[in-house]
Design an enzyme around this catalytic site. Structure first.
Site, PDB file in Angstrom:
ATOM      1  N   GLU A 159     -10.869  12.357 -11.941  1.00 50.26           N
ATOM      2  CA  GLU A 159     -11.019  11.486 -11.407  1.00 50.26           C
ATOM      3  C   GLU A 159     -11.986  10.073 -12.161  1.00 50.26           C
ATOM      4  O   GLU A 159     -11.861   8.946 -11.325  1.00 50.26           O
ATOM      5  CB  GLU A 159     -12.963  11.819 -10.376  1.00 50.26           C
ATOM      6  CG  GLU A 159     -11.891  12.638  -9.754  1.00 50.26           C
ATOM      7  CD  GLU A 159     -11.728  14.301 -10.012  1.00 50.26           C
ATOM      8  OE1 GLU A 159     -12.487  14.832 -10.847  1.00 50.26           O
ATOM      9  OE2 GLU A 159     -11.041  14.939  -9.060  1.00 50.26           O
ATOM     10  N   GLY A 207     -23.941  13.521 -15.273  1.00 54.38           N
ATOM     11  CA  GLY A 207     -22.502  14.044 -16.142  1.00 54.38           C
ATOM     12  C   GLY A 207     -21.500  12.783 -15.736  1.00 54.38           C
ATOM     13  O   GLY A 207     -21.583  11.571 -16.572  1.00 54.38           O
ATOM     14  N   ARG A 216      13.523  40.221 -17.631  1.00 50.51           N
ATOM     15  CA  ARG A 216      13.132  40.449 -17.039  1.00 50.51           C
ATOM     16  C   ARG A 216      14.018  40.362 -15.671  1.00 50.51           C
ATOM     17  O   ARG A 216      14.484  39.394 -15.488  1.00 50.51           O
ATOM     18  CB  ARG A 216      11.878  39.831 -16.441  1.00 50.51           C
ATOM     19  CG  ARG A 216      11.392  40.417 -14.449  1.00 50.51           C
ATOM     20  CD  ARG A 216      10.645  41.078 -15.403  1.00 50.51           C
ATOM     21  NE  ARG A 216      10.646  42.116 -13.232  1.00 50.51           N
ATOM     22  CZ  ARG A 216       9.747  42.845 -13.541  1.00 50.51           C
ATOM     23  NH1 ARG A 216       8.704  44.266 -13.815  1.00 50.51           N
ATOM     24  NH2 ARG A 216       9.524  42.629 -11.810  1.00 50.51           N
ATOM     25  N   GLU A 260     -15.163  16.068 -21.133  1.00 53.21           N
ATOM     26  CA  GLU A 260     -14.941  14.519 -22.129  1.00 53.21           C
ATOM     27  C   GLU A 260     -13.855  13.347 -20.851  1.00 53.21           C
ATOM     28  O   GLU A 260     -13.007  13.158 -20.773  1.00 53.21           O
ATOM     29  CB  GLU A 260     -13.528  14.172 -22.506  1.00 53.21           C
ATOM     30  CG  GLU A 260     -14.013  15.393 -23.606  1.00 53.21           C
ATOM     31  CD  GLU A 260     -13.724  15.320 -25.455  1.00 53.21           C
ATOM     32  OE1 GLU A 260     -13.146  14.288 -25.753  1.00 53.21           O
ATOM     33  OE2 GLU A 260     -13.631  16.125 -26.611  1.00 53.21           O
TER      34      GLU A 260
END
Ligand code: CAA
Length: 380
Positions: A368, A131, A269, A364
Site C-alpha cells: 500500500e 510503521g 509427476r 521496507e
C-alpha cells in the site's frame, strides 16, 4: 538500451550462485525449521564481498554496482531468503546510508568493518505505534549542551539481535503546527542505555532474527549523528529507495526457487497418464510464472541501474518492489497448487517459499505504501 550484463556482473552472479547452491541451499530447510541465525553463512558472505557489494573497496566493500548487488541477492534468496535479508539489511539499510551521509571519520569507524563483513549493521525506523506512517515516531533526541539524549524504542529490527550498530531515526524537533523534524544517529550495541528484547517469532524468514531495541537516556556526541540535524527523514527515505531494490531482488529469488521446483515437479509427476506439464492448466500456470519473474527482474535491473547512475529512483524502486513482492506470493501460491498436497507439506520447501514471500509485501514499505509513492509520482 543494453540488457547484457557486463563481465564483472556475470562474475558476481556466478560466484553468488555457486556459493548459494553449494553452501546455502543445503542448510535452508534446517535454518527455517530451527529458526537458526546462520552465523557461518553470514561470515562467508563477508569473505565473498557480499556484505558491502556496492561500497567502494577503499571503504571495505566489493566495489561493484547495484545491478551486481541485485544479482547476488536474487541468487542467495533463491537458496535461503533468511540469509538473503540479513545481507540486504547490512548492504542497503546500513552501509549505503553510512557511505552516502557519513563523514570520512564515520566511514572509517562505522562503514569499513561493516562493508567487509567483520561487523553487522541494522536500521531502526519502525516503532510499535509507527510503521507505515514513519514520521510519527516517538523516539526523541533531546539536545543537552553539546550532547544528545536519546529515549525510545524501535521494533521489528532485522539483524537487531546480532548487530553491532544500529542507525536510529529520532524526532529532534517537535512541532505543534507542522511536521516534526528528525535526525539520524549511529548507536553501538555496548552503549549504556541500549537493550534488546528476545528475537521475534514470525511466520517466515525464521533465520533472519529481528527484535525490539530500547534506548534509555542514551548520551551521544555529534560524532554519532548521521547527516544534518533535521534531515533524518530524508536519510531514511533515500535509504529505503535503495533497500526496496534489495527486497524486490529477494522476492525475485524466492519466486525463482518456487518456479524452478514447480517446473521439475510438473515434468516428473504424472496424472491421468501424462506428466502434469502436459496439462494445459499446469503449462499455462508455468507460463504466467515465467513471464512475471522476467518482468520483475527487468524492473529491478532498471531501478538498480538508475541508482548506479545517481539518478533519483524513488518511483522505479517502488514499482520494482511492489511488482516483485506481489509476484513472489502469486508464484509461490501457484507452485503449491502444482505440488498439491506435497506443496502444503512441511516435508517439501514450497510452503517455506510461500511464507518467506509474504514478508516482502510488508517490510521496507507495504504494498500500500509503494502504491502511495507510485501514485504520488504519477499524479505530480
Ligand atoms: N528521498 C529523499 N527525500 C524524500 C523521499 C525520498 N525517497 N521521500 C520523501 N522525501 C522527503 C520529502 O521531499 C519531504 O521533504 P520536505 O519536508 O522537505 O518537503 C519529506 O521527505 C517528507 O516526505 P512526505 O511528506 O512525502 O512524507 P510522508 O510522511 O507523507 O510519508 C511515506 C511518506 C512514503 C508514506 C513514508 O512514510 C514511507 O515510506 N513509509 C513506509 C516506511 C517504511 O518503508 N518502513 C520500512 C522500515 S525498514 C524495514 O522494514 C527493514 C526490514 O525489516 C528488513
Amino acid at each position: 538500451m543494453d540488457l547484457e550484463l557486463t563481465e564483472e556482473q556475470r562474475m558476481i552472479r556466478d560466484t553468488a550462485r555457486d556459493f548459494a547452491v553449494k553452501e546455502v541451499e543445503p542448510k535452508a530447510a534446517e535454518i527455517d525449521k530451527n529458526g537458526r541465525w546462520p552465523s557461518e553463512l553470514v561470515k562467508r558472505l563477508g569473505e565473498l564481498g557480499f556484505m558491502g557489494v556496492a561500497i567502494p573497496d577503499e571503504w571495505g566493500g566489493a566495489g561493484m554496482d547495484n545491478v551486481s548487488y541485485a544479482l547476488a541477492m536474487e541468487e542467495i534468496c533463491r537458496a535461503c531468503a533468511s540469509t538473503g535479508v540479513i545481507m540486504s539489511v547490512n548492504n542497503s539499510l546500513y552501509c549505503d546510508p553510512v557511505y552516502k551521509f557519513g563523514t570520512p571519520a564515520q566511514k572509517d569507524r562505522w562503514l569499513r568493518p561493516y562493508a567487509s563483513g567483520e561487523k553487522l549493521g541494522c536500521f531502526g525506523l519502525t516503532e510499535p505505534m509507527s510503521g507505515s506512517d514513519a514520521q510519527t515516531m516517538a523516539t526523541f533526541a533531546e539536545r543537552k549542551g553539546d550532547k544528545w539524549l536519546i529515549n525510545g524504542s524501535k521494533n521489528w529490527i532485522t539483524n537487531g539481535p546480532h548487530a553491532d550498530t544500529i542507525i536510529v531515526f529520532a524526532i529532534s524537533e517537535k512541532s505543534t503546527v507542522g511536521k516534526a523534524k528528525h535526525t539520524a544517529f549511529l548507536i553501538d550495541k555496548d552503549t549504556p542505555g541500549y537493550s534488546r528484547e528476545k528475537p521475534d517469532e514470525k511466520m517466515g524468514i525464521h533465520g533472519a532474527h529481528s527484535c525490539t531495541v530500547f534506548f534509555e537516556n542514551i548520551e551521544l556526541s555529534d560524532e554519532h549523528r548521521l547527516g544534518n540535524v533535521g534531515e533524518g527523514f530524508k536519510v531514511a527515505m533515500a535509504t529505503l529507495d535503495g533497500g526496496r531494490i534489495g527486497i524486490a531482488a529477494q522476492a525475485l529469488g524466492i519466486a525463482r526457487a518456487a518456479f524452478e521446483k514447480a517446473v521439475e515437479y510438473s515434468k516428473d509427476r504424472k496424472s491421468f497418464g501424462v506428466p502434469l506439464a502436459n496439462h494445459q492448466a499446469i503449462a499455462f500456470m508455468l507460463a504466467d510464472m515465467a513471464t512475471e519473474i522476467d518482468a520483475a527482474r527487468l524492473l529491478i535491473w532498471r531501478a538498480a541501474s538508475m541508482k548506479d547512475k545517481g539518478v533519483r529512483h524513488t518511483q522505479e524502486s517502488a514499482i520494482a518492489k511492489l511488482f516483485a513482492s506481489e509476484m513472489a506470493t502469486r508464484v509461490a501460491h501457484k507452485a503449491i497448487q502444482i505440488f498439491g498436497g506435497y506443496g502444503y507439506s512441511k516435508e517439501f520447501p514450497l510452503e517455506r517459499h510461500y511464507r518467506d514471500a509474504r514478508i516482502t509485501e510488508i517490510y521496507e514499505g507495504t504494498s500500500e505504501i509503494q502504491r502511495i509513492v507510485i501514485a504520488a509520482n504519477a499524479l505530480k
